[in-house]
Design a protein around this motif. Structure first.
Motif, mmCIF file in Angstrom:
data_model
loop_
_atom_site.group_PDB
_atom_site.id
_atom_site.type_symbol
_atom_site.label_atom_id
_atom_site.label_comp_id
_atom_site.label_asym_id
_atom_site.label_seq_id
_atom_site.Cartn_x
_atom_site.Cartn_y
_atom_site.Cartn_z
ATOM 1 N N GLY A 32 0.799 -1.224 0.000
ATOM 2 C CA GLY A 32 0.000 0.000 0.000
ATOM 3 C C GLY A 32 0.828 1.267 0.000
ATOM 4 O O GLY A 32 0.286 2.358 0.245
ATOM 5 N N LEU A 33 2.135 1.164 -0.297
ATOM 6 C CA LEU A 33 3.024 2.311 -0.290
ATOM 7 C C LEU A 33 3.081 2.966 -1.672
ATOM 8 O O LEU A 33 2.856 2.313 -2.693
ATOM 9 C CB LEU A 33 4.432 1.876 0.133
ATOM 10 N N ARG A 34 3.378 4.240 -1.691
ATOM 11 C CA ARG A 34 3.631 4.950 -2.949
ATOM 12 C C ARG A 34 5.073 4.668 -3.351
ATOM 13 O O ARG A 34 6.004 5.022 -2.614
ATOM 14 C CB ARG A 34 3.415 6.444 -2.778
ATOM 15 N N VAL A 35 5.255 4.033 -4.494
ATOM 16 C CA VAL A 35 6.573 3.548 -4.903
ATOM 17 C C VAL A 35 6.900 4.079 -6.294
ATOM 18 O O VAL A 35 6.022 4.174 -7.157
ATOM 19 C CB VAL A 35 6.619 2.009 -4.915
ATOM 20 N N ALA A 36 8.151 4.420 -6.508
ATOM 21 C CA ALA A 36 8.623 4.822 -7.838
ATOM 22 C C ALA A 36 10.001 4.230 -8.074
ATOM 23 O O ALA A 36 10.806 4.111 -7.143
ATOM 24 C CB ALA A 36 8.683 6.344 -7.958
ATOM 25 N N PRO A 37 10.311 3.855 -9.316
ATOM 26 C CA PRO A 37 11.658 3.402 -9.648
ATOM 27 C C PRO A 37 12.525 4.569 -10.102
ATOM 28 O O PRO A 37 12.023 5.639 -10.459
ATOM 29 C CB PRO A 37 11.402 2.444 -10.819
ATOM 30 N N PHE A 38 13.843 4.343 -10.106
ATOM 31 C CA PHE A 38 14.765 5.374 -10.580
ATOM 32 C C PHE A 38 16.054 4.722 -11.035
ATOM 33 O O PHE A 38 16.575 3.820 -10.374
ATOM 34 C CB PHE A 38 15.079 6.382 -9.462
ATOM 35 N N ASN A 130 6.817 10.235 -2.998
ATOM 36 C CA ASN A 130 6.621 8.811 -2.739
ATOM 37 C C ASN A 130 7.082 8.408 -1.349
ATOM 38 O O ASN A 130 7.767 9.166 -0.652
ATOM 39 C CB ASN A 130 7.386 7.993 -3.789
ATOM 40 N N ASP A 131 6.685 7.210 -0.959
ATOM 41 C CA ASP A 131 7.138 6.637 0.307
ATOM 42 C C ASP A 131 8.441 5.859 0.133
ATOM 43 O O ASP A 131 9.276 5.838 1.030
ATOM 44 C CB ASP A 131 6.069 5.685 0.862
ATOM 45 N N VAL A 132 8.579 5.195 -1.021
ATOM 46 C CA VAL A 132 9.769 4.396 -1.320
ATOM 47 C C VAL A 132 10.196 4.678 -2.749
ATOM 48 O O VAL A 132 9.353 4.705 -3.656
ATOM 49 C CB VAL A 132 9.494 2.880 -1.159
ATOM 50 N N VAL A 133 11.484 4.886 -2.941
ATOM 51 C CA VAL A 133 12.057 4.946 -4.290
ATOM 52 C C VAL A 133 13.039 3.784 -4.412
ATOM 53 O O VAL A 133 13.958 3.654 -3.597
ATOM 54 C CB VAL A 133 12.764 6.286 -4.570
ATOM 55 N N VAL A 134 12.816 2.939 -5.408
ATOM 56 C CA VAL A 134 13.703 1.804 -5.673
ATOM 57 C C VAL A 134 14.660 2.219 -6.776
ATOM 58 O O VAL A 134 14.239 2.469 -7.913
ATOM 59 C CB VAL A 134 12.913 0.550 -6.074
ATOM 60 N N ILE A 135 15.936 2.312 -6.434
ATOM 61 C CA ILE A 135 16.953 2.816 -7.348
ATOM 62 C C ILE A 135 17.766 1.648 -7.900
ATOM 63 O O ILE A 135 18.158 0.747 -7.156
ATOM 64 C CB ILE A 135 17.892 3.806 -6.638
#
Length: 487
Positions: A32-38, A130-135
């Protein structure tokens, strides 16, 4: 900044960074987190068209799929710098989705300070939203010849104070040496950001790894947090290379599709869904022998149409394509492949090159200085022959091309006229077996797959959930939650 950043680094290219980052995006999104890749910088001719602040632009395909896994809208800020190789020593530079001629002409090391403010601004915007950014990193963070000009690995990790996982391909051998050597070559402040090691593509009894993980922990203070078994059929498109028959689904082969694998192939990942169709075998063709027995021949996209056309002729593949078409075999050209199927290539701007095409479609392509980059929805008109099932189908895809294609005037004067089945985008020959189309991504559209194969294939949503399930089974309990726990 609100987001916690989790970064995936690799001991080598191909270690599994993209795969692992995609799985993490879906895992955290399911919480349920706001997530974005980078990914700060990606080098790939596999790109997708996504939203930009002013106009649509390009990002690497890996970040496009990661954004879908994260249940986020793909945007250019997720991959602010994209390098698209045009030759062994030259790449087209795409900054924030748009081609930058100035950066393309700039020396490799000289451009890092120019682009760094754009990279940090894009990353910080994602962190705010976002809450989490996956880099995702690139190559190895321990390339000591590149460390001073780094803009994609540890400089990004330091800027974001990311919690880093270092993944290695244990199937290659030397995995523990790769992990220790990478860790040891990093400065002390960067070593402190490495929170766990991951062994990828393991085959065998995991108990036999002992005592290496404990010894590595004693040497580095970093635990092995996951051992991921070899998994050939996860369904995620390959980013950097062609896939082979090891990943082909089992079962009786009913249709063989040969894709010409020329040196500057682009957007090869759009053929991944074909591997998931029951009864379809996908072959990468580099010689005429590879085309033998194929039902379809596909001429894919190209970052250098004229150069790849010259390669095609040098291999004798031009004759193989012509013979296949003369027998009534199905031929499909996509983007650069469409341009090669035509009669003439005209380049007045030094974009690609002049030359003669294969002449299987009575078309002429002129290369323009301006690049067409857009998402496209279009409906096929009436088609005949092996492509007749596409008649009336509305498909979603994307365009990335400099060429503009029209009916060849001299051939029209001789009554050799292409049937335009999508205005300005797709043409068919008179006999119906040769089809050329500018739209990439056709095989990612379930409507196209159903029309051509009558089969339901796993959707990307199924693939993303499968990746997350697999990761959750094979990572030590609590590790993924601990990575995003705010201190």
């Amino acid at each position: 900044m609100s987001a916690v950043c989790v970064m995936v680094l690799g001991t080598t290219s191909g270690a599994g960074k993209s795969w692992l980052a995609t799985a993490l995006c879906r895992h955290y999104a399911r919480q349920g987190l706001r997530v974005a890749p980078f990914k700060a910088q990606n080098m790939s001719n596999n790109a997708r068209v996504v939203a930009g602040p002013v106009a649509e632009g390009e990002i690497g395909s890996a970040q496009y799929f990661q954004s879908l896994a994260a249940k986020a809208e793909p945007a250019v800020g997720m991959n602010p710098l994209l390098l698209k190789p045009e030759a062994d020593t030259r790449s087209q530079v795409v900054l924030m989705g748009q081609v930058s001629p100035g950066l393309s002409d700039m020396p490799w090391r000289g451009r890092s300070e120019t682009v760094w403010p754009h990279i940090t601004a894009a990353l910080d915007a994602l962190r705010e939203a976002n809450d989490v950014v996956v880099i995702e990193g690139a190559g190895s963070p321990a390339e000591i010849n590149l460390h001073a000009s780094d803009i994609v690995n540890m400089r990004v990790a330091r800027h974001a104070q990311a919690r880093c996982l270092l993944v290695t391909d244990i199937d290659r051998g030397g995995a523990f040496a790769h992990l220790y050597g990478t860790w040891a070559l990093l400065p002390a402040d960067e070593r402190a950001l490495i929170k766990g090691f991951v062994l990828n593509k393991f085959r065998g009894d995991a108990a036999l790894l002992a005592p290496a993980p404990e010894m590595l922990l004693n040497l580095t203070g970093v635990p092995v947090v996951g051992t991921l078994p070899m998994w050939w059929q996860h369904g995620l498109p390959e980013e950097d290379g062609v896939f082979d028959d090891k990943s082909r689904a089992a079962g009786a082969v009913k249709l063989t599709i040969a894709v010409i694998a020329w040196p500057r192939i682009s957007n090869l990942d759009e053929f991944q869904p074909l591997k998931n169709v029951p009864g379809v075998r996908l072959v990468w063709a580099r010689t005429p022998a590879d085309c033998a027995g194929a039902d379809w021949l596909v001429l894919p996209g190209s970052k250098s149409t004229a150069a790849d056309l010259a390669w095609l002729r040098a291999q004798g593949l031009d004759a193989a394509v012509a013979e296949h078409a003369a027998r009534g075999g199905a031929v499909l050209g996509i983007c650069g492949g469409l341009q090669m199927l035509g009669k003439t290539l005209v380049d007045m701007h030094g974009i690609d090159g002049n030359g003669s095409g294969l002449g299987l479609l009575p078309l002429e392509t002129a290369f323009n200085a301006d690049k067409t980059v857009r998402r496209t929805t279009a409906s096929f008109g009436a088609l005949s022959g092996p492509w007749s099932a596409l008649s009336g189908i509305t498909a979603f895809g994307y365009e990335i091309h400099h060429g503009q294609t029209v009916q060849h005037p001299a051939m029209a004067a001789n009554c050799d006229i292409a049937r335009e089945v999508i205005p300005g985008l797709a043409w068919q020959n008179a006999s119906g077996n040769v089809l050329g189309c500018y739209m990439h991504g056709l095989f990612e559209d379930p409507r196209v797959l159903r029309a051509l194969f009558g089969a339901t294939v796993p959707t990307l949503e199924t693939v993303f959930d499968g990746l997350a399930d697999f990761l959750e089974r094979h990572v030590e309990p609590g590790v993924l939650d601990a990575l995003i726990r705010k201190d």
